[in-house]
Design a protein around this motif. Structure first.
Motif, short mmCIF file in Angstrom:
data_model
loop_
_atom_site.label_atom_id
_atom_site.label_comp_id
_atom_site.label_asym_id
_atom_site.label_seq_id
_atom_site.Cartn_x
_atom_site.Cartn_y
_atom_site.Cartn_z
N GLY A 213 0.81 -1.20 0.00
CA GLY A 213 0.00 0.00 0.00
C GLY A 213 0.85 1.25 0.00
N THR A 214 0.16 2.38 -0.15
CA THR A 214 0.81 3.70 -0.14
C THR A 214 0.11 4.56 0.90
N TYR A 215 0.89 5.22 1.73
CA TYR A 215 0.33 6.19 2.67
C TYR A 215 0.08 7.51 1.96
N LEU A 216 -1.14 8.04 2.14
CA LEU A 216 -1.49 9.38 1.68
C LEU A 216 -1.82 10.23 2.90
N TYR A 217 -1.35 11.48 2.92
CA TYR A 217 -1.48 12.31 4.10
C TYR A 217 -2.27 13.58 3.81
N GLY A 218 -2.87 14.12 4.85
CA GLY A 218 -3.60 15.38 4.75
C GLY A 218 -3.93 15.87 6.14
N THR A 219 -4.76 16.89 6.22
CA THR A 219 -5.24 17.41 7.49
C THR A 219 -6.71 17.77 7.35
N SER A 220 -7.41 17.76 8.47
CA SER A 220 -8.79 18.22 8.48
C SER A 220 -8.80 19.74 8.47
N HIS A 221 -10.00 20.31 8.39
CA HIS A 221 -10.12 21.77 8.40
C HIS A 221 -9.67 22.35 9.73
N GLY B 294 -7.10 20.97 11.40
CA GLY B 294 -5.70 20.62 11.56
C GLY B 294 -5.44 19.22 12.08
N LEU B 295 -6.47 18.37 12.17
CA LEU B 295 -6.26 17.00 12.61
C LEU B 295 -5.45 16.24 11.57
N PRO B 296 -4.39 15.53 11.97
CA PRO B 296 -3.63 14.74 10.98
C PRO B 296 -4.48 13.62 10.40
N LEU B 297 -4.43 13.48 9.09
CA LEU B 297 -5.12 12.41 8.38
C LEU B 297 -4.08 11.56 7.67
N ARG B 298 -4.20 10.25 7.79
CA ARG B 298 -3.32 9.34 7.04
C ARG B 298 -4.18 8.18 6.54
N HIS B 299 -4.03 7.93 5.26
CA HIS B 299 -4.81 6.88 4.59
C HIS B 299 -3.85 5.90 3.94
N ILE B 300 -4.28 4.66 3.80
CA ILE B 300 -3.50 3.65 3.09
C ILE B 300 -4.35 3.16 1.93
N VAL B 301 -3.82 3.30 0.72
CA VAL B 301 -4.54 2.90 -0.49
C VAL B 301 -3.69 1.89 -1.25
N PRO B 302 -4.31 1.09 -2.13
CA PRO B 302 -3.54 0.09 -2.87
C PRO B 302 -2.41 0.71 -3.67
N GLN B 303 -1.27 0.07 -3.61
CA GLN B 303 -0.08 0.54 -4.33
C GLN B 303 -0.38 0.64 -5.82
N GLN C 246 -2.49 2.76 -7.15
CA GLN C 246 -3.84 3.29 -7.39
C GLN C 246 -4.06 4.60 -6.63
N GLU C 247 -2.97 5.32 -6.43
CA GLU C 247 -3.05 6.56 -5.69
C GLU C 247 -3.92 7.60 -6.39
N ASP C 248 -3.85 7.68 -7.71
CA ASP C 248 -4.65 8.67 -8.45
C ASP C 248 -6.13 8.37 -8.36
N LYS C 249 -6.48 7.10 -8.29
CA LYS C 249 -7.89 6.73 -8.18
C LYS C 249 -8.46 7.05 -6.81
N TYR C 250 -7.71 6.68 -5.76
CA TYR C 250 -8.26 6.79 -4.40
C TYR C 250 -7.89 8.09 -3.70
#
Length: 491
Positions: free
Chosen positions: A245-253, A255-264, A266-270
């Protein structure tokens, strides 16, 4: 043999390096216990859950789990060590842990070798541990269990292992299958903090509940991933995985840390899909207040066929993420459903599984409201359809507050119908206050239906709501729906 021993040693060292990441009390050994005034007896092999009588164990409460897990993809072998910090709630001559499908290598209590035995239980196996000296009521103690096995090995019950096309796995343990991942006190009434040290070979990533602290590379090219969950969690919400998988990162409005794992690959799809999480958080935080944990994210995996609210890291099948017949992203309703669970079910957890309507009811209710606000559905239509069929479901499966089993419409849509009726009875603004104060009052705790009834009466100042909620939760038939006297049960 030497290589595997070396790997286990490396994992032990990695675990020690982050032991201080979660506050864990210093625990004494049996030798330090007082030697008078006690009457030690074995702890019970269950906590009396109405739906799972032998789930969990009596005589102690867990404070912290520290899990070291060394997994080999494709062949699914693993070696593991779980260290459990606990406190005796009675004088104990022996105590049980829930386990299923593991080969136990060694058990210590307070650093001393303990006797142990495996026996068959109703939902898995019972691991009975007999320490060298009895434990006394109020005594803190540490149990360490070394074990190994194979993810696909037979279990006495259902399994919490889910396998993908990548040769990896993800855990989906609800409601009683955490014991197929680790020996534990597998009841929602015994929540604890957690640390994890999960190894992943080159080309794979590891996941777990909570925050990623750091990664430790090893000479063989694999990596140990260290995680800490500082808020308490029930065992059924464990979310470990080793996947491509691939970790994708972001934050909420906020500032809460967000981390997602999507299939390697397929990052553009998910990527755009998981990015919707920030808006979902904002929508729910406006209703309940701040999100109750320090991180959130989605794990999307083809080894799972459903969606599950693993604490801080909801697990989703890749099959969810398709536009519906109207070309709309209906899967967002499910994303809101699982996110709602982070408040209702994860932070505020049922004391036993017969209370599960207050996990699933809010998740269905708020997901339905979200869909209606997006113009995808009319929530009242869904509630009317539920009302029409719920009398028959009450008769077959039990009312929402007294289900005969988990997973039924009575708990999900029926639980939402109870909340819908309450909102109609007291008005939306007062209802919103009841729900907001509920998750604030019982944060990081467990609940019963009786406590929800008392809470609602207290917040509203309306004692008539006691009988109102009892009729809806426990009655054999639907009461009249406030504001909809024309709603009838289907003939």
């Amino acid at each position: 043999m030497t290589a595997s021993t070396s790997r286990r040693s490396a994992l032990r060292l990695g675990g020690a390096a982050v032991a201080a990441a979660v506050a864990v009390p210093v625990l004494g050994s049996p030798a330090s216990a007082r030697s008078h005034g006690s009457d030690p007896a074995p702890g019970s092999d269950g906590v009396g859950d109405p739906l799972f009588p032998t789930l969990g164990n009596g005589g102690y409460q867990v404070v912290h789990y520290d899990l070291t897990f060394d997994f080999t993809p494709v062949i699914y072998d693993f070696t593991a060590v779980v260290k459990i910090n606990a406190k005796a709630t009675q004088d104990l001559s022996a105590f049980n842990l829930d386990t299923d499908g593991h080969a136990i290598d060694a058990v210590t209590v307070g650093g001393r070798t303990a006797d142990w035995a495996l026996s068959a239980g109703k939902s898995g196996q019972e691991l009975t541990v007999t320490p060298g000296r009895p434990l006394h009521r109020g005594q803190a103690f540490t149990v360490e269990i070394r074990y190994h096995g194979n993810g696909k090995a037979p279990r006495l019950g259902l399994t919490g292992w889910k396998f993908g096309t990548d040769g990896g796995f993800a855990s989906a343990a609800q409601s009683s299958r955490a014991d197929t991942i680790l020996p534990c006190n597998d009841t929602p009434s015994d929540k604890a903090t957690w640390t994890f040290h999960i190894s992943a070979p080159q080309g794979f990533v590891a996941t777990a509940n909570g925050e990623l602290l750091h990664r430790s590379p090893r000479a063989d090219g694999s990596t140990v991933w260290h995680f800490a969950l500082r808020e308490r969690m029930a065992t059924e919400l464990i979310g470990i995985a080793v996947v491509k998988g691939t970790y994708l990162y972001g934050t909420s409005h906020r500032g809460l840390p967000l981390r997602h794992i999507v299939p390697q690959g397929q990052e553009d799809k998910y990527g755009p899909i998981v990015a919707r999480t920030a808006d979902h958080l904002a929508w729910l935080e406006a209703k309940f207040g701040r999100y109750p944990f320090s991180v959130y994210g989605l794990h999307i995996y083809d080894g799972y066929t459903d969606a599950l609210e693993n604490q801080t890291l909801s697990l989703f099948s890749t099959n969810w993420f398709k536009l519906n017949a109207n070309g709309r992203p209906g899967y967002e309703t499910t994303m809101v459903h699982e996110l709602t669970h982070q408040w209702f079910g994860d932070s505020v957890t049922p004391d036993n599984w017969q209370q599960a309507w207050l996990n699933e009811g809010p998740a269905v209710y708020y997901a339905g409201l979200h869909g209606e606000e997006r113009g995808w559905s009319v929530f009242a239509d869904k509630m009317k359809a539920t009302y029409e069929k719920l009398d028959a479901i009450r008769a077959a499966d039990g009312p929402p507050g007294l289900p005969k089993a988990l997973g039924g419409t009575n708990i999900y849509d029926g639980g939402a119908l109870v909340l819908y009726a309450l909102s109609r009875q007291i008005g939306q603004r007062t209802f919103d206050k009841v729900m907001r104060e509920w998750v604030k009052r019982f944060k990081d705790s467990t609940y019963t239906s009786e406590e929800f009834i008392a809470h609602t009466v207290e917040v509203t100042g309306d004692p008539s709501l006691d009988a109102f909620l009892r009729d809806w939760l426990f009655g054999a038939l639907n009461p009249p729906m406030p504001g909809h006297p024309d709603w009838k049960a289907a003939a």
